[in-house]
Write an enzyme that holds these catalytic residues in place. Sequence first.
Site, mmCIF file in Angstrom:
data_model
loop_
_atom_site.group_PDB
_atom_site.id
_atom_site.type_symbol
_atom_site.label_atom_id
_atom_site.label_comp_id
_atom_site.label_asym_id
_atom_site.label_seq_id
_atom_site.Cartn_x
_atom_site.Cartn_y
_atom_site.Cartn_z
ATOM 1 N N ASP A 286 -15.270 1.122 5.008
ATOM 2 C CA ASP A 286 -15.231 1.007 3.545
ATOM 3 C C ASP A 286 -16.615 1.283 2.935
ATOM 4 O O ASP A 286 -17.641 1.304 3.636
ATOM 5 C CB ASP A 286 -14.779 -0.425 3.199
ATOM 6 C CG ASP A 286 -14.115 -0.547 1.844
ATOM 7 O OD1 ASP A 286 -14.210 0.406 1.046
ATOM 8 O OD2 ASP A 286 -13.514 -1.607 1.569
ATOM 9 N N ASP B 110 -6.872 1.670 -4.065
ATOM 10 C CA ASP B 110 -6.579 0.233 -4.022
ATOM 11 C C ASP B 110 -5.362 -0.086 -4.879
ATOM 12 O O ASP B 110 -4.868 -1.209 -4.864
ATOM 13 C CB ASP B 110 -7.773 -0.568 -4.545
ATOM 14 C CG ASP B 110 -8.801 -0.804 -3.464
ATOM 15 O OD1 ASP B 110 -8.549 -0.408 -2.305
ATOM 16 O OD2 ASP B 110 -9.862 -1.375 -3.760
HETATM 17 C C1 DGJ Z 1 -11.945 -2.195 -0.969
HETATM 18 C C2 DGJ Z 1 -10.802 -1.629 -0.186
HETATM 19 O O1 DGJ Z 1 -10.310 -0.500 -0.793
HETATM 20 C C3 DGJ Z 1 -9.751 -2.717 -0.014
HETATM 21 O O2 DGJ Z 1 -8.615 -2.206 0.625
HETATM 22 C C4 DGJ Z 1 -10.359 -3.838 0.782
HETATM 23 O O3 DGJ Z 1 -10.685 -3.374 2.060
HETATM 24 C C5 DGJ Z 1 -11.600 -4.349 0.073
HETATM 25 N N1 DGJ Z 1 -12.511 -3.308 -0.238
HETATM 26 C C6 DGJ Z 1 -12.297 -5.378 0.914
HETATM 27 O O4 DGJ Z 1 -13.484 -5.774 0.379
#
Ligand code: DGJ
Length: 725
Positions: free
Chosen positions: A473, A543
């Site tokens: 990430d 997300d």
């Molecule tokens: C952003 C990601 O896109 C989410 O799926 C998750 O992993 C969060 N970060 C965790 O902090």
Amino acid sequence: MLSERNFIYKRMLNMSVSYCEDKKLWILESKNTSYVIGLDEESNLQNVYWGTKLPYVNDYPTVDFKHGHSSFDAREGFTNLEYPAWGGLLYSEPCLKVTFSDNVRNLSLKYVGYEITENAEDISELRIDLIDSLSYKLQVSLYFRVFKELDIIEKYSKVLNKGENPMTIESIQSGNWYLPKDENYRLTYLTGRWSGETQLKQTILTEGKKIIESRRGTTSPHANPWFALDKGNAEEEHGDVWFGALAWSGNWKIAFELSTFGQLKVTGGINDFDFSWNLKPNSSFITPIFTGGYTEKGFGVASRSMHSYQLKHILPKEHANELRKVIYNSWEATYFDVDAKSQRSLAKKAASIGVEVFVIDDGWFGERNSDKAGLGDWNVNKNKFPEGLTPLIETVNNLGMDFGIWVEPEMVNPDSDLYRKHPDWIYYFPGLPRTEARNQLVLNLARTDVKEYIYNFMDNLLGKNNIKFIKWDMNRHFTEPGWPGVAIEDQKEIWVRHTLSLYEIVERLKQKYPGVVFEACSGGGGRVDLGILRRMDECWPSDNTDAFDRLKIQEGFSFAYLPKAMVAWVTDSPNWLNGRALSLIYRFHSAMMGTLGIGGNLNHWSKEEIEIAIKMISLYKEIRPVVQEGNLYRLLSPRTNNITAVEYTDKKGLEILVFAFLHSSQFGELPKAIYLKGLQATALYKVEGSDELISGTALMKRGIYITLKGDFDSKLIRIKKIESI
Ligand code: DGJ
């Protein structure tokens, strides 16, 4: 009298790259298209053609000869210079701009030689060398790779300092693409924002420049390095479409520049904003790859070419040909309250519905109880996992699943042991505030010690645990891009060095742990591009897990990237982001159009919901070869229709899937015909639920009627080709 010498009817042998000495043309041919470069009498390279493959060599135009318009508009403003360097009478976007050690800022690149390599499989290569004719001892090599079966060309360049003094590169682009002159072009591109990535937009280009770019340190969700151009009339299955994409996950830029003389030039590469590179003697700089393609057959073929290209040539080899497994990710279920107990109970449920990879997300390490602390401290949190990760991994493995884990290696919370120990490991300007976003700062990956720290903790994590999946990430963009302690002339290199270090770390890890699947994530789809897809096996597109919003995000994604790389989870309803309630079947259908994942809190799912999940996951496993590796046809777009419909066929055309989604309806509205695509005209097909056989032509021209009722209804229709009656 016509003679063979000055009128070449013959095709050039069977090569996909050839040099025609008579006409001074390099002809790059694939199955249906050609890209032709000419050499003019002043040793300049000109792109003279990019379009449909023509029958005879003589059909291709030769270079533009010397002409200008006025003292203000010289030849440089008219001719399609293949790799224009800044200097002389060039005023448009350059591919290269350099300052030499004596402060001269002028280049004049001239042709010196070429080499053709016919490679294995369906790839041929051409290298053309240029040097600065003003004898500044700078050599530029232009590389072209032709993918014969896919109608795709890659280009990139390499600049070599052959002199005794350093030089400063201020702009270095991968290359240009020119379109036929004097047309009204429409640009199709992907824009967006966090939780609303890859939104497809179209605009007519007028004189001047339209730029899509990132200045944020990474690809970003705000624009994606992909484009398509047409004459304003192309549709899914017809019309000329030129398209391209950059393989770069750092600051990038694609400029569409329409001159007042009707020349459309597309220049792409590393963003020159706040960039410079100190090119030392005997060293070289290689640009990212800029891929381009052309088709007469609309956006659908353009997308399918990109999908096949990514499947065959971009996705990391270790897993490119494997079907992606069904994952469970516990982020939306437990957020930072991740611990051995909660994960074990979710893992049991996940295994019982058919999940194949169980992934724990953020919160398993350091003092990471919220996004305020712990990032950078990659040791297992002993309160949450008193016996470490091993018992959980064993449980997951005993349940028949692979284990996966979340990391965000490029970042640090100020409230972390790492930052307390190494406050200088981030990008910053001494004495200035260090801007935080999501309570975190960006580590300076240009530094070798930081790069090694990241590699080592990842090596340790993967070496000590049976981990088969990494979600990588990145949750903020760059600020204060300083690199104190380093010579001022080197500091602006961070924009490139960060991305190169990231690539290097992942490549080294991939080499040592080939069995691990990597998922690229940047707060959703903030790092989706051909550069990351060369190193990571799939992407998290957003997300936003609302299954209806996802239809648009996924449609945009599908224009540029393949469904196998598009992970989509089924999450809880109402959705956490927008509060929309959708049926579980609808949520499954939407997520089944890519690589399926589950992200809901399974402990809250009812018995009926668990039963539906079991059925849908088993159905997905049956159809995933078609979804992940087949051909995708966009039938009805969520941008323009109340119904969204997407068709997938396997490569042999034996199995067809149609996903259909109704947004909302008015009572009394009649069902709408959905016209299939890409079928065999006279072959017979059987539509699931009907005993009749029906021809491909009928399915494509008469269409099928899918009954969808109320609001947010959805169906998956399976159709089989009958091989013999
Ligand atoms: C952003 C990601 O896109 C989410 O799926 C998750 O992993 C969060 N970060 C965790 O902090």
